[in-house]
Design an enzyme around this catalytic site. Structure first.
Site, mmCIF file in Angstrom:
data_model
loop_
_atom_site.group_PDB
_atom_site.id
_atom_site.type_symbol
_atom_site.label_atom_id
_atom_site.label_comp_id
_atom_site.label_asym_id
_atom_site.label_seq_id
_atom_site.Cartn_x
_atom_site.Cartn_y
_atom_site.Cartn_z
ATOM 1 N N GLN A 125 111.073 -9.645 -16.255
ATOM 2 C CA GLN A 125 111.768 -11.388 -16.946
ATOM 3 C C GLN A 125 112.656 -11.486 -16.051
ATOM 4 O O GLN A 125 113.421 -10.536 -16.120
ATOM 5 C CB GLN A 125 111.520 -10.934 -17.904
ATOM 6 C CG GLN A 125 112.874 -10.383 -19.070
ATOM 7 C CD GLN A 125 113.579 -9.530 -18.802
ATOM 8 O OE1 GLN A 125 114.280 -11.481 -18.612
ATOM 9 N NE2 GLN A 125 114.425 -9.376 -18.535
ATOM 10 N N SER A 128 117.957 -13.886 -17.717
ATOM 11 C CA SER A 128 120.166 -13.791 -17.341
ATOM 12 C C SER A 128 120.815 -13.417 -16.083
ATOM 13 O O SER A 128 120.059 -13.287 -15.239
ATOM 14 C CB SER A 128 120.604 -12.419 -18.262
ATOM 15 O OG SER A 128 120.297 -12.538 -19.430
ATOM 16 N N GLU A 243 109.439 -13.913 -27.685
ATOM 17 C CA GLU A 243 109.929 -13.023 -27.400
ATOM 18 C C GLU A 243 110.717 -12.971 -28.754
ATOM 19 O O GLU A 243 110.422 -11.178 -28.812
ATOM 20 C CB GLU A 243 110.566 -13.303 -26.788
ATOM 21 C CG GLU A 243 110.929 -12.067 -25.584
ATOM 22 C CD GLU A 243 112.557 -11.958 -25.035
ATOM 23 O OE1 GLU A 243 113.041 -11.132 -24.314
ATOM 24 O OE2 GLU A 243 112.945 -13.152 -24.390
ATOM 25 N N ASN A 369 121.810 -10.474 -31.797
ATOM 26 C CA ASN A 369 122.257 -11.397 -32.965
ATOM 27 C C ASN A 369 122.888 -12.414 -34.087
ATOM 28 O O ASN A 369 122.263 -13.054 -34.025
ATOM 29 C CB ASN A 369 121.565 -9.972 -33.814
ATOM 30 C CG ASN A 369 120.654 -9.492 -33.839
ATOM 31 O OD1 ASN A 369 119.615 -9.549 -33.185
ATOM 32 N ND2 ASN A 369 120.719 -7.777 -34.474
ATOM 33 N N GLU A 370 123.792 -12.835 -32.581
ATOM 34 C CA GLU A 370 124.440 -13.716 -32.783
ATOM 35 C C GLU A 370 123.908 -14.890 -32.920
ATOM 36 O O GLU A 370 124.341 -16.128 -33.130
ATOM 37 C CB GLU A 370 125.910 -13.922 -32.244
ATOM 38 C CG GLU A 370 126.513 -12.240 -32.792
ATOM 39 C CD GLU A 370 126.104 -11.186 -32.578
ATOM 40 O OE1 GLU A 370 125.168 -11.029 -31.422
ATOM 41 O OE2 GLU A 370 126.776 -10.113 -33.413
#
Lengths: 386, 337
Positions: A125, A128, A243, A369-370
């Site tokens: 992938q 980013s 995902e 997770n934020e």
């Protein structure tokens, strides 16, 4: 409600178990996130595909078995129970393929899926960028229109196994007049071609599992855009859902880890510590909780419901559970935890420290997770965005 | 494998939800709190009329002979409304136990009366001296020395004990363990008494899930309404993440509770451990949600004027009763290790 498996499901489980017991390599392969280990994992992927186990839920025409979601979960339970190698085809089979099934053309599916599942063409992938992590929509890589296709320029980073993969997929700005999530398109592009430089980056655990990808005027034909031009954000969001959700981390993996932890506990030098005992129990219970939560989710999906933002709850739960479970294992091991893989005296070949370092990535990748908690608060609880 | 309730089970849940929404507003719970238990009497009557109270009684006693899987969702709604009263004791424990180990005379006297809403049952298991809702109950089923007794409350001494959740109306009971009140206590009777304990635990866990949902709903609503710094406090990430954590804990507790219902209803070998998992997850989620909901409410949540406290105190009481986390973790531990 019927939480027993049907006779067919039990039969499927038996078939999985029989094949895996006969075929899973007895010696553990070197890490699939190293150059040498990657090759050996691909050989295993070839074997899996040829026996029809690489992507059990896929249609038969692409090499699958048309297994139900429940059967897929059963396969995963058996796969990890058997201690089979980690799946280096993960980024293709579980992340790109769902997007192709939803948005791809017949030509794309025909061309891409089978080689992807067999491991003949490997995928990484490329989401980013150096300045676009959690804020993915701020990405700056571009695609310029040319005869018959596009030319890609920019930089992608934290690409899993891209140092060894053949292909990657990601978003590029096709409409320079647009900003943020508008005017982006979803491209598949080659990693071993003119204009592409891939630089491996060693992860926390020392494996070259990461890579940076530099693209300079790389040609990609029109046929390698998924979905419509300028609609890439919507296409990509479908993939991130899978995902985060159960396709990335099914319960079987964590049930197997919990079993290994219990085994470690029984071999541990001091079983009288009530705190450690309780932490081991907690690890087992959490794996159970994730399993039943997943069966509930999958039943909803099989009834035609869409799980949407609920997948963010999955992601937070499994990623934080995985860290706690490995921390518990390290607490059982005590000072020997610092012995690395390959050290003569390492407990369980040092796999717990290795696994701990890998687990620490969980709360970061696939949307931190934020970000997941923002999604839960805004889309599930309905709290205001600003 | 199919992890979902039937349409009938969901319809029953909706019926209970509708009744409680109409008839059990926070003011009703507050009235019971303030010493007027009769304020909830009409809710009990309506639930009896709709067949909810009698659902576990045998058909010849006016019930529907329903199982654990049928009452899980109704108990979640009862928790959501914080409806006070011996509902777990009457529906989940008392009537099935009476039917299974009651003498003919005991059954005749109490079963139909309970199923139709005319008699409330309270329960005291072994070593349990403090009994909730004793003052407003009609009959006591108590376990002493491995033997079960069934006797009218008129023959029980019940001394009120003040509870943090005033609506629980606790009392310390004593009674004479006379032959006349004995229930069946052969080997099978003993097993049925054990099963009754599991049911009490599970129904309590289901209520805890409902309590969590309500507290979270209150906190989310408050976070949307309350403005500081010119915007709703729920727009702040710190508040969002707190509430997201509360939701995650609650949502991972639910399937554990549902699964335990299936295990009990289908007599699985793992039923006891499954009930323990349900109680641990539901109890820990509820006490966690208590803290998040209180913090989000701020000072107003720290008052008796705000309704939240009635749900908080119920959650504390129920998380600790029928085996707290430590008790159930020990049971799970013996199974796992």
């Amino acid at each position: 409600m019927d939480l027993d498996f049907t006779a067919d499901e039990e039969g499927f489980r038996k078939e999985c178990r029989t094949w895996l017991e006969a075929n899973v390599p007895t010696d553990e392969l070197p890490s699939g996130d190293t150059r040498e280990g990657f090759k050996q994992h691909i050989e295993w992927e070839n074997e899996l595909f040829d026996a029809g186990w690489a992507a059990v839920s896929w249609p038969k025409q692409y090499g699958g078995r048309e297994a139900s979601l429940i059967e897929w979960l059963i396969f995963e339970e058996e796969y990890y129970r058997a201690g089979a190698p980690s799946r280096v085809t993960q980024n293709g089979i579980f992340l790109l393929a769902p997007t192709l099934f939803e948005f791809g053309t017949d030509e794309q599916k025909e061309r891409i899926l089978r080689p992807m599942a067999r491991g003949d063409v490997t995928w990484g992938q490329a989401w980013s960028e150096p300045n676009a992590g959690s804020d993915l929509a701020s990405l700056t890589s571009t695609a310029r229109r040319v005869e018959g296709g596009w030319r890609l320029t920019g930089q992608k980073t934290w690409s899993t196994r891209a140092a060894f993969c053949d292909m990657a997929y990601g978003l590029f700005r096709t409409d320079p007049a647009q900003t943020r999530h508008r005017g982006l398109s979803y491209f598949m592009f080659p990693l071993r071609t003119k204009g592409v430089t891939v630089r491996g980056v060693d992860r926390l655990d020392g494996d070259e599992g990461f890579a940076e990808i530099f693209l300079e005027d790389v040609f990609v034909p029109d046929a390698d855009i998924i979905g419509e031009v300028d609609q890439g954000w919507r296409v990509a969001m479908a993939t991130t859902g899978s995902e985060r959700g159960l396709t990335l981390r099914s319960p079987g993996r964590f049930m197997a880890t919990a079993s290994r932890l219990i085994d470690l506990y029984h071999r541990h030098r001091d079983r009288s510590d009530p705190v450690l005992r309780d932490r081991v129990i907690q690890a087992w219970m959490d794996a159970q909780a994730y399993r039943w939560f997943t069966f509930q989710t999958v039943t909803r999906m099989m009834q035609g419901e869409s799980i949407g933002a609920d997948s963010s709850m999955n992601k937070v739960f499994w990623s934080e559970m995985d860290v706690r479970t490995h921390e518990t294992a390290l607490a059982l091991i005590g000072e020997l935890l610092e012995l690395d893989e390959g050290a003569e005296s390492a407990v369980d070949q040092g796999q717990w420290m290795k696994g701990f370092q890998f687990a620490l990535a969980g709360p970061i990748y696939a949307g931190t997770n934020e970000i997941q908690r923002n999604i839960i608060a805004e889309r599930v609880l309905g709290l205001p965005r600003k | 494998m199919r992890f979902a309730f039937t349409d009938d089970q969901q319809m029953l849940r909706d019926t209970v939800r509708d009744v409680l929404q109409r008839e059990c507003a926070p003011e009703v719970v507050r009235a019971v709190w303030e010493g007027r238990p009769e304020a909830a009497a009409s809710v009990w009557a309506t639930l009896a009329e709709t067949g909810v109270i009698g659902m576990t009684a045998p058909q010849d006693a006016g019930g529907m002979a329903m199982s654990e899987l049928d009452w899980i969702l109704p108990f979640e709604e009862i928790g959501y409304a914080a409806l006070p009263g011996p509902l777990v004791e009457t529906i989940a424990v008392g009537m099935p136990l009476l039917d299974a180990v009651g003498t003919d005379a005991q059954k005749t006297q109490w079963l139909e009366a309970a199923a139709t809403g005319h008699a409330k049952i309270v329960v005291a298991f072994e070593d349990q001296a403090i009994v909730p809702y004793a003052a407003s109950a009609d009959v006591l089923i108590a376990e002493r020395g491995g033997v079960a007794y069934c006797l009218p409350m008129s023959e029980v001494s019940a001394v009120p004990e003040r509870s943090v959740d005033r609506a629980r109306q606790l009392a310390r009971i004593t009674f004479e363990e006379s032959e006349a009140h004995r229930m069946r206590s052969d080997v099978e009777g003993h097993a049925l008494l054990s099963l009754a304990k599991e049911r009490a635990t599970l129904a309590t866990a289901a209520q805890l899930v409902g309590l969590s949902r309500r507290m979270l709903d209150m906190a989310v609503q408050y976070a949307k309404d309350r403005e500081q710094f010119g915007k709703p406090i729920g727009a702040q990430q710190a508040v969002k993440h707190r509430l997201a954590n509360a939701l995650i804990q609650q949502e991972f507790a639910r399937p554990m509770v549902y699964r335990a219902g299936w295990s009990l209803a289908t007599n699985q070998a793992t039923a006891e451990v499954d009930v323990s998992l349900a109680k641990i997850y539901a109890g820990e989620a509820a006490t966690f949600v208590v803290k998040q909901a209180l913090q989000v409410h701020g000072a107003i949540g720290y008052t008796i004027e705000c309704d939240l406290h009635m749900w908080m105190k119920r959650a504390w009481a129920l998380a600790a009763t029928r085996g707290d986390s430590a008790f159930h973790r020990e049971r799970v531990g013996r199974h796992v290790l």
